[in-house]
Design an enzyme around this catalytic site. Structure first.
Site, PDB file in Angstrom:
ATOM      1  CB  CYS A 295     -43.312 -16.803 -43.932  1.00 17.65           C
ATOM      2  SG  CYS A 295     -41.919 -17.893 -43.560  1.00 17.65           S
TER       3      CYS A 295
ATOM      4  NE  ARG B 103     -45.012 -11.058 -42.442  1.00 19.95           N
ATOM      5  CZ  ARG B 103     -45.171 -10.661 -41.187  1.00 19.95           C
ATOM      6  NH1 ARG B 103     -45.363  -9.389 -40.923  1.00 19.95           N
ATOM      7  NH2 ARG B 103     -45.139 -11.521 -40.200  1.00 19.95           N
TER       8      ARG B 103
ATOM      9  CD1 TRP C   7     -35.901 -14.433 -44.162  1.00 26.10           C
ATOM     10  CD2 TRP C   7     -36.180 -15.749 -42.382  1.00 26.10           C
ATOM     11  NE1 TRP C   7     -34.778 -14.320 -43.382  1.00 26.10           N
ATOM     12  CE2 TRP C   7     -34.917 -15.124 -42.277  1.00 26.10           C
ATOM     13  CE3 TRP C   7     -36.571 -16.621 -41.362  1.00 26.10           C
ATOM     14  CZ2 TRP C   7     -34.052 -15.344 -41.209  1.00 26.10           C
ATOM     15  CZ3 TRP C   7     -35.711 -16.853 -40.303  1.00 26.10           C
ATOM     16  CH2 TRP C   7     -34.464 -16.213 -40.234  1.00 26.10           C
TER      17      TRP C   7
ATOM     18  CG  ASN D 111     -45.208 -16.117 -40.147  1.00 27.31           C
ATOM     19  OD1 ASN D 111     -44.020 -16.376 -40.055  1.00 27.31           O
ATOM     20  ND2 ASN D 111     -45.727 -14.961 -39.745  1.00 27.31           N
ATOM     21  N   GLY D 112     -44.178 -19.258 -38.812  1.00 29.00           N
ATOM     22  CA  GLY D 112     -43.858 -19.627 -37.436  1.00 29.00           C
ATOM     23  C   GLY D 112     -42.942 -20.841 -37.399  1.00 29.00           C
TER      24      GLY D 112
ATOM     25  CD  GLU E  65     -29.967   1.944 -37.341  1.00 29.74           C
ATOM     26  OE1 GLU E  65     -30.767   1.884 -38.300  1.00 29.74           O
ATOM     27  OE2 GLU E  65     -29.839   1.025 -36.507  1.00 29.74           O
TER      28      GLU E  65
ATOM     29  CE  LYS F 185     -31.046   0.944 -41.084  1.00 30.89           C
ATOM     30  NZ  LYS F 185     -30.886  -0.142 -40.104  1.00 30.89           N
TER      31      LYS F 185
ATOM     32  CD  GLU G 267     -30.128  -3.919 -41.385  1.00 34.55           C
ATOM     33  OE1 GLU G 267     -30.995  -4.526 -40.728  1.00 34.55           O
ATOM     34  OE2 GLU G 267     -30.203  -2.698 -41.637  1.00 34.55           O
TER      35      GLU G 267
ATOM     36  CG  HIS H 252      -9.498   0.281 -24.723  1.00 32.57           C
ATOM     37  ND1 HIS H 252      -8.551   0.158 -23.740  1.00 32.57           N
ATOM     38  CD2 HIS H 252     -10.047   1.515 -24.574  1.00 32.57           C
ATOM     39  CE1 HIS H 252      -8.531   1.248 -22.995  1.00 32.57           C
ATOM     40  NE2 HIS H 252      -9.427   2.095 -23.486  1.00 32.57           N
TER      41      HIS H 252
ATOM     42  CE  LYS I  16     -39.468  -2.842 -41.950  1.00 32.00           C
ATOM     43  NZ  LYS I  16     -38.308  -1.939 -41.943  1.00 32.00           N
TER      44      LYS I  16
END
Length: 614
Positions: free
Chosen positions: A2, A27, A74, A100-101, A487, A491, A494, A510, A609
């Site tokens: 957050c 955030r 968040w 935050n936490g 990666e 992307k 996301e 496989h 983020k």
């Protein structure tokens, strides 16, 4: 995760809070809220959704209160509702808290408070803090916050205000980042990250775990949880205000893709010594004996940083012949890892330097005697302060949730570290010179790759993806380009919400080959390198099953044009440097796909983020 911001002694409290939240929205953006204290009392406004909703709904709040705190969420505990949005207040509406936490013992504390007659209004763990502060308050807000923190188990960065002491903010930190910004004339700003305060101050104090801060127009004081006074270390911010503005770009992600040439230049600046075929990394602080005694490297990371770590494994094993283990921080922290003091180097990669799982893994390996080295982008972040030594990437502030320039800066840093260690372990100056010369070319090469005609080609491919309603993607690569496939797939997941998987190209047969048909687009990373012929065999297997192939290959290799639906070209460089180029078209493909689907590129759903909670 957050974003929190608070201000004391400013003339425009409301603007300070809203402006700070906008700069911290990466955030968390599930909901937002603020509380302002003035001579009439405590004023609270909350909204579901992004900060712009709060900006509209919160205009009824006083613009010039004594102090204010604000939060962009968040969600962890409790659904995304206006009631669950921060700030949270006690039963009498006298104390307000942003947090935050995660309070791990929130259920036990909630039960105890309910037995005392407290009626909870939300599903969150944070509301507990407001009730605890009210319970402990006996005329001293600092003491009430201190005693409340001693009841909490877990992580927190909190700001507390009260009508009882209307010119004061009390802050506390344990495991979640919190920074105090010092302005002139009794002006102070608190935030969970420095972008929120760049326009207000250039002097900051990075708070440590177990510290409590009291700030009012008369000044500030810092104490430990056992009330010991602490003399702070005041530092200067090196970020510039213009670095957090979009300029002519529509999204931060695109801006940060275009930032990569200067970001990589900054990562290498002052470190590369071409005349000596060597690299100087003063921050690494590894002695010649430590380097020569290295028997194993453990690289620990999460998400995109984990993909950079996999490239680091390839580089270190292939070039230095030192065994490397790459670990997910979230898994390593709950294992009993084997560490050999004096022989193992543990590298921790985190863009923010605050990633909760990576920090916990760092503390565990450090406790076991590993030599620790951090690769971070944020100066004075917690990981940067707790490792034995570290290397800053100097990529600049990255606001887009989908990491781009931070990833390539991490890869460059791992390249620099590999050459630095290699030269101390008798690496050939000729090989080192080849890698260095190619690294130095990369910023200009990426610049050319971002030319208008290249962007238009990738946007055209993205349009075909969107128009055909693609729901699944496969990304394939081999060797050092396998992590690039991972990666690229990340992307796409996301920001476009298209299911995508990255695989080593040879592993396709496989299992994943069962998914291949004429509706499945497959991105194949196929530079003309020493294993190119092997990748060509995999391409033939795809063609036999009518896959739509998007190939990424090196300039001049025209043989793929007749067999692949699309071919994207990158300049030719040596194998260790190639991922810095092959990843760029994959970043752009995900970006344009998300744009054409009309999605929120910089703030994808459910993501934030910096993952500062477990």
């Amino acid at each position: 995760m957050c974003g929190i911001v608070g201000c004391v002694g400013v003339e425009d409290t409301w603007n300070c809070l809203i402006g700070g939240l906008k700069l911290l929205e990466y955030r968390g953006y599930d909901s937002a809220g603020m509380a302002i204290v003035d001579e009439k009392g405590l004023h609270v406004s909350k909204s579901v959704g992004m900060v712009r909703n709060l900006e509209i709904n919160g205009r009824r709040l006083p613009a010039h209160g004594s102090v204010g705190i604000a939060h962009t969420r968040w969600a962890t505990h409790g659904g995304v509702t206006e009631k669950n949005a921060h700030p949270h207040v006690d039963a009498k509406g006298e104390f307000a808290v942003v947090h935050n936490g995660i309070v791990e013992n929130h259920m036990a504390l909630r039960t105890a408070l309910e037995s005392e007659g407290v009626d909870f209004q939300t599903e969150t763990d944070t509301e507990i803090i407001a009730h605890l502060v009210a319970r402990f308050y006996e005329g001293d807000l600092v003491e009430a916050v201190r005693l409340s923190c001693k009841e909490l188990r877990g992580t927190y960065g909190i700001l507390v205000v009260s009508v009882k002491e209307p010119e004061k903010i009390v802050a506390a930190r344990m495991g979640s980042p919190l920074v105090l910004g010092i302005g002139g004339q009794g002006h102070y700003v608190f935030a969970s990250d420095v972008p929120a305060m760049i326009s207000r101050t250039s002097q900051v104090v990075y708070l440590n775990d177990g510290e409590v801060v009291s700030a009012s127009p008369e000044g500030y004081e810092i104490f430990s949880l056992d009330k010991t006074p602490i003399t702070p270390k005041v530092e200067s911010l090196d970020q510039k205000l213009e670095s957090i503005y979009l300029g002519d770009f529509e999204h931060y992600m695109l801006k940060e893709i275009f930032d990569q040439p200067i970001a990589l230049t900054n990562t290498m600046r002052g470190r590369v010594r071409p005349e000596a075929s060597d690299v100087h990394l003063g921050g690494a602080r590894l002695t010649v004996d430590e380097i020569r005694n290295l028997r194993r490297v453990i690289i620990v990371a999460c998400g995109t940083s984990w993909h950079a770590a996999l490239i680091g494994k390839y580089l270190i094993e292939e070039i230095l012949r030192i065994p490397v283990e790459v670990e997910y921080a979230s898994e390593l922290r709950y294992r009993n890892p084997i560490v050999r003091p004096g022989e193992d180097l543990a590298i921790f990669i985190s863009q923010s330097g605050e990633t909760a799982d990576t920090l916990a893994a760092l503390r565990e390996l450090k406790r076991k005697g590993a030599r620790t080295l951090g690769i971070c982008n944020v100066v004075n972040s917690t990981i940067a302060r707790e490792v034995h030594s570290g290397i800053y990437t100097h990529a600049g502030i990255e606001i887009g949730v989908a990491s781009t320039k931070a990833f390539t800066a991490q890869v460059v840093t791992l390249l620099l570290l590999t050459v630095h260690v290699g030269r101390q372990r008798d690496m050939s100056s000729y090989f080192a010179d080849d890698v260095i010369q190619d690294m130095l070319k990369v910023p200009n090469l990426i610049d050319h790759m971002l030319a208008k005609e290249c962007l238009e080609q990738i946007e055209k491919i993205a349009a075909e993806v969107v128009d055909s309603g693609v729901r699944n993607f496969l990304y394939l690569g081999r060797g050092v380009n396998f992590p690039v496939a991972l990666e690229g797939a990340l992307k796409m997941k996301e920001i476009s919400y298209i299911h995508a998987e990255g695989y080593p190209a040879a592993e396709m047969k496989h299992g994943p080959i069962a998914l291949i048909d004429e509706n499945m687009p497959v991105v194949v990373i196929a530079p003309k390198d020493r294993i190119y012929e092997k990748v060509m065999n995999n391409i033939q297997e795809l063609l036999a099953r009518k896959a739509k192939i998007i190939a990424v290959t090196t300039d001049g290799n025209t043989e793929l044009e007749d067999i692949c639906q699309h071919v994207l070209y990158v300049p030719s460089v040596s194998d260790p440097v190639m991922p810095l180029l092959t990843v760029v078209p994959l970043q752009l493909l995900a970006y344009y796909t998300a744009c054409l689907k009309g999605l929120s590129v910089d703030k994808p759903r459910n993501l934030a983020k910096s993952v500062t909670v477990e």
